[in-house]
Design a protein around this motif. Structure first.
Motif, PDB file in Angstrom:
ATOM      1  N   ASP A 180      11.061  11.297 -13.277  1.00 49.16           N
ATOM      2  CA  ASP A 180      12.335  10.839 -13.064  1.00 49.16           C
ATOM      3  C   ASP A 180      12.324  10.363 -11.671  1.00 49.16           C
ATOM      4  N   ASN A 181      11.524  10.913 -10.534  1.00 53.64           N
ATOM      5  CA  ASN A 181      11.223  10.360  -9.148  1.00 53.64           C
ATOM      6  C   ASN A 181       9.991  10.578  -8.681  1.00 53.64           C
ATOM      7  N   GLY A 182       9.935   9.993  -7.619  1.00 62.53           N
ATOM      8  CA  GLY A 182       8.537   9.848  -6.926  1.00 62.53           C
ATOM      9  C   GLY A 182       8.087  11.272  -6.425  1.00 62.53           C
ATOM     10  N   ALA A 183       8.846  12.093  -5.976  1.00 62.17           N
ATOM     11  CA  ALA A 183       8.596  13.312  -5.608  1.00 62.17           C
ATOM     12  C   ALA A 183       7.925  14.304  -6.419  1.00 62.17           C
ATOM     13  N   LEU A 184       8.382  14.278  -7.770  1.00 63.26           N
ATOM     14  CA  LEU A 184       7.957  14.858  -8.631  1.00 63.26           C
ATOM     15  C   LEU A 184       6.507  14.517  -9.224  1.00 63.26           C
ATOM     16  N   ALA A 185       6.279  13.135  -9.097  1.00 66.07           N
ATOM     17  CA  ALA A 185       4.880  12.617  -9.247  1.00 66.07           C
ATOM     18  C   ALA A 185       3.916  12.989  -8.240  1.00 66.07           C
ATOM     19  N   VAL A 186       4.518  12.963  -7.183  1.00 65.38           N
ATOM     20  CA  VAL A 186       3.296  13.259  -5.929  1.00 65.38           C
ATOM     21  C   VAL A 186       3.324  14.849  -6.114  1.00 65.38           C
ATOM     22  N   GLN A 187       4.084  15.822  -6.567  1.00 63.22           N
ATOM     23  CA  GLN A 187       3.677  17.191  -7.007  1.00 63.22           C
ATOM     24  C   GLN A 187       2.862  17.480  -7.901  1.00 63.22           C
ATOM     25  N   ASP A 188       2.930  16.693  -8.937  1.00 62.35           N
ATOM     26  CA  ASP A 188       1.877  16.623 -10.017  1.00 62.35           C
ATOM     27  C   ASP A 188       0.383  16.024  -9.765  1.00 62.35           C
ATOM     28  N   LEU A 189       0.534  15.211  -8.698  1.00 62.15           N
ATOM     29  CA  LEU A 189      -0.798  14.831  -8.137  1.00 62.15           C
ATOM     30  C   LEU A 189      -1.544  15.947  -7.544  1.00 62.15           C
ATOM     31  N   ILE A 190      -0.513  16.505  -6.382  1.00 60.44           N
ATOM     32  CA  ILE A 190      -1.105  17.697  -5.763  1.00 60.44           C
ATOM     33  C   ILE A 190      -1.563  18.636  -6.527  1.00 60.44           C
ATOM     34  N   ASN A 191      -0.966  19.148  -7.772  1.00 59.00           N
ATOM     35  CA  ASN A 191      -1.213  20.121  -8.627  1.00 59.00           C
ATOM     36  C   ASN A 191      -2.304  19.661  -9.727  1.00 59.00           C
ATOM     37  N   GLY A 192      -2.814  18.543  -9.481  1.00 55.79           N
ATOM     38  CA  GLY A 192      -4.091  17.894 -10.212  1.00 55.79           C
ATOM     39  C   GLY A 192      -3.970  17.606 -11.604  1.00 55.79           C
ATOM     40  N   ASN A 193      -2.714  17.355 -11.799  1.00 56.04           N
ATOM     41  CA  ASN A 193      -2.590  16.733 -13.338  1.00 56.04           C
ATOM     42  C   ASN A 193      -2.713  15.219 -13.571  1.00 56.04           C
ATOM     43  N   ILE A 194      -2.626  14.458 -12.330  1.00 57.20           N
ATOM     44  CA  ILE A 194      -2.847  12.958 -12.296  1.00 57.20           C
ATOM     45  C   ILE A 194      -3.665  12.695 -11.202  1.00 57.20           C
ATOM     46  N   ASP A 195      -4.067  11.533 -11.051  1.00 55.04           N
ATOM     47  CA  ASP A 195      -4.989  11.131 -10.020  1.00 55.04           C
ATOM     48  C   ASP A 195      -4.253  10.286  -8.842  1.00 55.04           C
ATOM     49  N   TYR A 196      -3.448   9.666  -9.224  1.00 59.28           N
ATOM     50  CA  TYR A 196      -2.724   8.864  -8.155  1.00 59.28           C
ATOM     51  C   TYR A 196      -1.008   8.694  -8.447  1.00 59.28           C
ATOM     52  N   VAL A 197      -0.523   8.260  -7.402  1.00 61.14           N
ATOM     53  CA  VAL A 197       1.013   7.915  -7.691  1.00 61.14           C
ATOM     54  C   VAL A 197       1.099   6.512  -7.159  1.00 61.14           C
ATOM     55  N   MET A 198       1.899   5.665  -7.802  1.00 60.96           N
ATOM     56  CA  MET A 198       2.183   4.229  -7.189  1.00 60.96           C
ATOM     57  C   MET A 198       3.731   4.150  -7.267  1.00 60.96           C
ATOM     58  N   ILE A 199       4.335   3.629  -6.032  1.00 60.42           N
ATOM     59  CA  ILE A 199       5.742   4.033  -5.547  1.00 60.42           C
ATOM     60  C   ILE A 199       5.898   2.754  -4.501  1.00 60.42           C
ATOM     61  N   ASP A 200       7.063   2.504  -4.536  1.00 61.74           N
ATOM     62  CA  ASP A 200       7.526   1.766  -3.287  1.00 61.74           C
ATOM     63  C   ASP A 200       7.230   2.262  -1.819  1.00 61.74           C
ATOM     64  N   ALA A 201       6.830   1.295  -0.920  1.00 61.56           N
ATOM     65  CA  ALA A 201       6.176   1.719   0.278  1.00 61.56           C
ATOM     66  C   ALA A 201       7.151   2.812   1.033  1.00 61.56           C
ATOM     67  N   ALA A 202       8.549   2.280   1.386  1.00 58.51           N
ATOM     68  CA  ALA A 202       9.397   3.013   1.927  1.00 58.51           C
ATOM     69  C   ALA A 202       9.453   4.584   1.662  1.00 58.51           C
ATOM     70  N   PRO A 203       9.897   4.814   0.318  1.00 62.28           N
ATOM     71  CA  PRO A 203       9.768   6.155  -0.234  1.00 62.28           C
ATOM     72  C   PRO A 203       8.297   6.706  -0.156  1.00 62.28           C
ATOM     73  N   ALA A 204       7.479   5.884  -0.401  1.00 64.02           N
ATOM     74  CA  ALA A 204       5.994   6.383  -0.289  1.00 64.02           C
ATOM     75  C   ALA A 204       5.643   7.259   0.914  1.00 64.02           C
ATOM     76  N   GLY A 205       6.069   6.714   2.204  1.00 63.14           N
ATOM     77  CA  GLY A 205       5.758   7.167   3.435  1.00 63.14           C
ATOM     78  C   GLY A 205       6.757   8.336   3.790  1.00 63.14           C
ATOM     79  N   ARG A 206       7.872   8.399   3.197  1.00 64.20           N
ATOM     80  CA  ARG A 206       8.546   9.495   3.391  1.00 64.20           C
ATOM     81  C   ARG A 206       8.333  10.590   2.856  1.00 64.20           C
ATOM     82  N   ILE A 207       7.847  10.462   1.449  1.00 66.54           N
ATOM     83  CA  ILE A 207       7.304  11.621   0.688  1.00 66.54           C
ATOM     84  C   ILE A 207       6.036  12.277   0.987  1.00 66.54           C
ATOM     85  N   VAL A 208       5.182  11.407   1.457  1.00 68.14           N
ATOM     86  CA  VAL A 208       3.783  11.817   1.897  1.00 68.14           C
ATOM     87  C   VAL A 208       4.250  12.501   3.236  1.00 68.14           C
ATOM     88  N   ASP A 209       5.082  12.287   4.004  1.00 67.60           N
ATOM     89  CA  ASP A 209       5.267  12.982   5.405  1.00 67.60           C
ATOM     90  C   ASP A 209       5.817  14.462   4.822  1.00 67.60           C
TER      91      ASP A 209
END
Length: 295
Positions: free
Chosen positions: A261-290
């Protein structure tokens, strides 16, 4: 701004950890304010390669050509007088974001009804009952320019253009990439922002470290098979890039795609080891990573 985003994403992170089986002990330590190196160690990183070149625009009800004309005039105005740069500085610089409130929809009033998905910082997100983001501040100013009351209709991203196409909303303002498929539902305004898709990986993943351009990253992506899992926000360009779509000009990848439903959930699943990568628009990507790295 980072403090605002941290508040925005904190609840998503906690809920995601519970749903995805995150380490409850680590969550408790972070909540108690642990500032040790272990607590602040980077979890994810952004691959600094733009995979696409896209134009963002607003999607307007096809039956309202007069609104399209007014929106284009307004975009030209805020670009020329520096208003757009001032808004962007609040989210990419040292400015302070301005909260935007929504009126209750009332057909007896002159209202501008905006369709959005308020889970896409820095373009649209919520803190409490207030809306924030580049698109939301533009929406607020646009409504005032038109002498109308602003109504924000928050929904899932893949319903945003549909709601305008069905005349339930006047305009879609949600970090929308211009595309022929979406043109079937809305008429796009002039572009106001250039965007691109980027990858987020785990901090210790070196797969894309040597990539200097899109061609190098794409070569690696196309070499992946279905054992690799890439997450994306549903209905976004990233989904079409991963899954493939002729109307978007993407051949697709052989990987297993996973929608969220949103990029933050995808990145959390990446951290949890359920997926290998996340693809997302650059601006929100930078904010979420930080945010996930505690910056």
């Amino acid at each position: 701004m980072k403090k605002v985003l941290a508040v925005l994403l904190a609840l998503v992170m906690v809920l995601s950890l519970a749903a995805c089986g995150g380490n409850s002990g680590e969550t408790t330590t972070a909540a108690e304010g642990d500032t040790t190196a272990a607590a602040t160690e980077a979890k994810v990183k952004l691959v600094d390669v733009k995979l696409t070149d896209e134009d963002y625009a607003f999607g307007i009800d096809k039956d309202q050509p007069e609104l399209l004309e007014k929106v284009n005039t307004f975009i030209a105005k805020i670009m020329k007088d520096g208003t757009f740069d001032e808004i962007c500085n609040k989210y990419f610089g040292d400015g302070t974001p301005t909260p935007v409130t929504s009126a209750t929809e009332d057909s007896s009033k002159e209202q501008l009804v905006v369709a959005t998905n308020a889970q896409f910082p820095p373009f649209e997100y919520m803190e409490g009952d207030s809306y924030y983001g580049i698109d939301m501040e533009i929406a607020d100013l646009l409504a005032k320019e038109l002498g109308m009351e602003l109504v924000i209709s928050n929904m899932k991203f893949d319903a945003v253009c549909l709601s305008v196409g069905q005349h339930k909303c006047d305009i879609a303002m949600a970090g929308l990439t211009v595309n022929e498929k979406r043109k079937e539902q809305v008429t796009f305004s002039d572009s106001y922002y250039q965007a691109s898709q980027m990858l987020i990986t785990k901090a210790d993943d070196t797969t894309f470290d040597a990539c200097k351009d899109a061609a190098a990253a794409e070569a690696i992506l196309k070499g992946f098979d279905s054992t690799k899992k890439i997450g994306y926000q549903n209905g976004t360009t990233a989904q079409y890039y991963v899954k493939g779509d002729a109307d978007w000009g993407f051949d697709g990848l052989a990987v297993t795609g996973q929608g969220y439903d949103n990029g933050a959930l995808a990145v959390q699943d990446l951290i949890n080891g359920n997926i290998d990568y996340v693809m997302i628009d650059a601006a929100p990507a930078g904010r979420i990573v930080d945010t996930y790295n505690g910056k």
